[in-house]
Design an enzyme around this catalytic site. Sequence first.
Site, PDB file in Angstrom:
ATOM      1  N   HIS A 200       0.807  -1.228   0.000  1.00  0.00           N
ATOM      2  CA  HIS A 200       0.000   0.000   0.000  1.00  0.00           C
ATOM      3  C   HIS A 200       0.834   1.269   0.000  1.00  0.00           C
ATOM      4  O   HIS A 200       0.412   2.293  -0.520  1.00  0.00           O
ATOM      5  CB  HIS A 200      -1.021  -0.045   1.138  1.00  0.00           C
ATOM      6  CG  HIS A 200      -2.141  -0.969   0.799  1.00  0.00           C
ATOM      7  ND1 HIS A 200      -2.129  -2.293   1.162  1.00  0.00           N
ATOM      8  CD2 HIS A 200      -3.246  -0.796   0.032  1.00  0.00           C
ATOM      9  CE1 HIS A 200      -3.208  -2.883   0.666  1.00  0.00           C
ATOM     10  NE2 HIS A 200      -3.901  -1.998  -0.019  1.00  0.00           N
ATOM     11  N   ARG A 343     -15.328   2.581   0.153  1.00  0.00           N
ATOM     12  CA  ARG A 343     -15.072   1.214   0.614  1.00  0.00           C
ATOM     13  C   ARG A 343     -14.971   1.213   2.131  1.00  0.00           C
ATOM     14  O   ARG A 343     -14.277   2.065   2.705  1.00  0.00           O
ATOM     15  CB  ARG A 343     -13.790   0.663   0.000  1.00  0.00           C
ATOM     16  CG  ARG A 343     -13.633  -0.817   0.314  1.00  0.00           C
ATOM     17  CD  ARG A 343     -12.454  -1.417  -0.381  1.00  0.00           C
ATOM     18  NE  ARG A 343     -11.197  -0.951   0.192  1.00  0.00           N
ATOM     19  CZ  ARG A 343     -10.005  -1.318  -0.269  1.00  0.00           C
ATOM     20  NH1 ARG A 343      -9.920  -2.106  -1.325  1.00  0.00           N
ATOM     21  NH2 ARG A 343      -8.908  -0.877   0.304  1.00  0.00           N
ATOM     22  N   GLU A 442     -12.008 -10.081  -4.694  1.00  0.00           N
ATOM     23  CA  GLU A 442     -10.542 -10.075  -4.551  1.00  0.00           C
ATOM     24  C   GLU A 442     -10.015 -11.317  -3.846  1.00  0.00           C
ATOM     25  O   GLU A 442      -8.841 -11.387  -3.502  1.00  0.00           O
ATOM     26  CB  GLU A 442     -10.070  -8.789  -3.854  1.00  0.00           C
ATOM     27  CG  GLU A 442     -10.727  -8.498  -2.523  1.00  0.00           C
ATOM     28  CD  GLU A 442     -10.252  -7.188  -1.903  1.00  0.00           C
ATOM     29  OE1 GLU A 442      -9.257  -6.605  -2.360  1.00  0.00           O
ATOM     30  OE2 GLU A 442     -10.887  -6.760  -0.933  1.00  0.00           O
ATOM     31  N   ASP A 466      -5.139  -7.949  -4.503  1.00  0.00           N
ATOM     32  CA  ASP A 466      -5.299  -9.085  -3.593  1.00  0.00           C
ATOM     33  C   ASP A 466      -5.597 -10.357  -4.351  1.00  0.00           C
ATOM     34  O   ASP A 466      -5.102 -11.425  -3.984  1.00  0.00           O
ATOM     35  CB  ASP A 466      -6.430  -8.802  -2.589  1.00  0.00           C
ATOM     36  CG  ASP A 466      -5.927  -7.966  -1.438  1.00  0.00           C
ATOM     37  OD1 ASP A 466      -4.837  -8.275  -0.930  1.00  0.00           O
ATOM     38  OD2 ASP A 466      -6.592  -6.996  -1.063  1.00  0.00           O
ATOM     39  N   ARG A 476       1.804 -10.261  -1.323  1.00  0.00           N
ATOM     40  CA  ARG A 476       2.040  -9.099  -2.186  1.00  0.00           C
ATOM     41  C   ARG A 476       3.128  -8.155  -1.673  1.00  0.00           C
ATOM     42  O   ARG A 476       3.549  -7.263  -2.402  1.00  0.00           O
ATOM     43  CB  ARG A 476       0.732  -8.339  -2.435  1.00  0.00           C
ATOM     44  CG  ARG A 476       0.161  -7.628  -1.237  1.00  0.00           C
ATOM     45  CD  ARG A 476      -1.294  -7.222  -1.466  1.00  0.00           C
ATOM     46  NE  ARG A 476      -1.458  -5.830  -1.813  1.00  0.00           N
ATOM     47  CZ  ARG A 476      -2.626  -5.205  -1.837  1.00  0.00           C
ATOM     48  NH1 ARG A 476      -3.753  -5.851  -1.587  1.00  0.00           N
ATOM     49  NH2 ARG A 476      -2.697  -3.934  -2.133  1.00  0.00           N
ATOM     50  N   CYS A 513     -10.497  -2.469 -10.186  1.00  0.00           N
ATOM     51  CA  CYS A 513      -9.919  -1.337  -9.454  1.00  0.00           C
ATOM     52  C   CYS A 513      -8.524  -1.613  -8.897  1.00  0.00           C
ATOM     53  O   CYS A 513      -7.937  -0.757  -8.254  1.00  0.00           O
ATOM     54  CB  CYS A 513     -10.836  -0.885  -8.327  1.00  0.00           C
ATOM     55  SG  CYS A 513     -10.911  -2.056  -6.971  1.00  0.00           S
TER      56      CYS A 513
HETATM   57  C1  PEP Z   1      -7.067  -4.711  -4.518  1.00  0.00           C
HETATM   58  O1  PEP Z   1      -6.837  -5.605  -3.710  1.00  0.00           O
HETATM   59  O2  PEP Z   1      -6.883  -4.820  -5.752  1.00  0.00           O
HETATM   60  C2  PEP Z   1      -7.590  -3.417  -4.059  1.00  0.00           C
HETATM   61  C3  PEP Z   1      -7.978  -2.486  -4.895  1.00  0.00           C
HETATM   62  O3  PEP Z   1      -7.601  -3.199  -2.717  1.00  0.00           O
HETATM   63  P1  PEP Z   1      -6.280  -2.882  -1.852  1.00  0.00           P
HETATM   64  O4  PEP Z   1      -5.149  -2.619  -2.786  1.00  0.00           O
HETATM   65  O5  PEP Z   1      -6.609  -1.702  -1.010  1.00  0.00           O
HETATM   66  O6  PEP Z   1      -6.117  -4.129  -1.061  1.00  0.00           O
HETATM   67 MG    MG Z   2      -7.641  -5.453  -1.732  1.00  0.00          MG
END
Ligand code: PEP
Ligand code: MG
Length: 591
Positions: A200, A343, A442, A466, A476, A513
């Site tokens: 993140h 979200r 996800e 995810d 990740r 997304c």
């Molecule tokens: C994802 O997992 O692709 C997502 C958009 O959520 P985050 O990156 O916040 O886990």
């Molecule tokens: Mg995610």
Amino acid sequence: MIQEKTEKSELMLFGIPASPGIAHGCVFRFLHDEVQVATYEVSESDQEEEIKRFLEALEMTKSEIREIREDVAKNLGEKEAGIFDAHMLVLEDRALIEDVKKEIKESGQNVEKCVHRVTEKYLAFFDQLEDKYLRERAVDLRDISRRLQRCLSGTTASGTAFLDEPKVLVSEDLTPSDTAALDRSKILGIATDLGGQTSHAVIMARASGVPAVVGLRSLTDKLCDGDELLIDGFEGVTIINPSETTLFRYGKVDVQRRKLLNLVGEESSLPAQTLDGKKLDIWANADTPEEVSKALKLGCLGVGLYRTESLFLRTNSLPSEDYQYQEYLKMVKSSGDQTLTIRTLDLGGDKILNGWNQQKEANPFMGFRAIRYCLSNPNVFLDQLRAILRASAHGNVRILLPMISGIGEVVRAKELIAEAKEELSRRGETYDPAIKIGCMIETPAAVAICDLLAEESDFFSVGTNDLVQYLLAVDRVNNEIAFLYEPHHPAVLRSLKQVAKVASAKGIPVTVCGEIAGDPHFLPLLIGLGFDSFSASAAMVSEMKFFARRFSQDDVEKITLDAESKQRPSEVKELIKNFYEDRISEASVPR
Ligand code: PEP
Ligand code: MG
């Protein structure tokens, strides 16, 4: 694999490309807020001196807190400033002060170690309390203990506010809350020893257009004070003390990139469609009102993903319903008539509040995260749901539920949304009674049951960041296995195709997304797999539109067939990269 090679006195290190762009400048070593606690023996005759140091550090900490309190009261209000009163109470606690003095005398060790030992003892006590309010006071104590340690050791906090000129930030690792606290105008680029492409902190760097390379393993060990660093965020390379020749070579890459960005910029107001006129819906991933305004100016349809945990990480707290409502309202106002997809809280994984009273987990990404945390802490969830619902009275708001892996979670979340609505009605507050509720797709489980989830959802949002990690069983944020984190993997492509097919059959709107939605290379392939709606950081939107205008439906079909016939992710990667470069270089040739 990471290799190293020396060129004269410069040193090149290979890592993982995380955010595109070239940066060059002096190094700023970022230290985590965690302070190293010095430990040494103190003779009996020096113990009074240690106690004096302790009392002086207490006074220094109190005056820091007073200043912060004043600042917060001025900028955020008296209520928010109130949390610092609790900090003052800790600093004035007679029992704590006496315990530290006693520890200095009995242990014969330095004050830093004694403060650490006493506060850890108090923290352990708070940890096992039943009362949630008292347990949360542990956060205040931890914060105070860090400040005290910093005052004792004479070090400053790790923020960037004090930098007098922009620098290249280097750190072993960065957490989302570290990144949230950075002043981005002072950061030229980011390079870290650890981390993966979709951690993140990296997503935040990409959203603000800061070049980044992660997974460099030993970079921090190899740097000396006063070193310069060049970052190539396209290829995942960093060069310590680059020579003039290297700077010249990278300068040329940078100029080319800027040239392309200028061309992209000239077309940024054109609609999102392919060469033969197929319309695309481009939404924004945005966490601040400024990001929303920027995205809407670029023609985004609205906000496809507002990660509310960013607010929790910025304030390093579980903010009250009222505080959240004010923040969501600002996001709604910036969205105007467009839709804002909020979200619900996705804490956990790599998004942990500093000093959060949470058990250490062996597998945090598979653990107590997102909807799981919210359903186990209904009061935290209800505070948020009421705040979102109140904001929905002022615009077009949708609710998006993260990390769904079973239908029961959606049903329970909907019950809590209904409960939040009832409470607001009782209070006489307004909200959108028909607010739309969607699921993040996800987890592999969500992909497999997306036909069932469709029965309980108004829309889907595919979180590929995810999905890739869970589908391929590749953490990740783990740089040791980052080479296995492959969104081009056939398993990912097949799963995506399945979601698009089911959503279309069920008439459920679906948006992608995750980070690949904003990676122009993927665009024709994702369209070919059945998607026409993408949510990406505003920094990527113009380039996506620019590229979309350079291929047609025929190209899409051809490249998708080709990609689906490949067995290896690397082949798919090369295929879509070559196609992108071909079309972009045609466009960049002056006509
Ligand atoms: C994802 O997992 O692709 C997502 C958009 O959520 P985050 O990156 O916040 O886990
Ligand atoms: Mg995610």
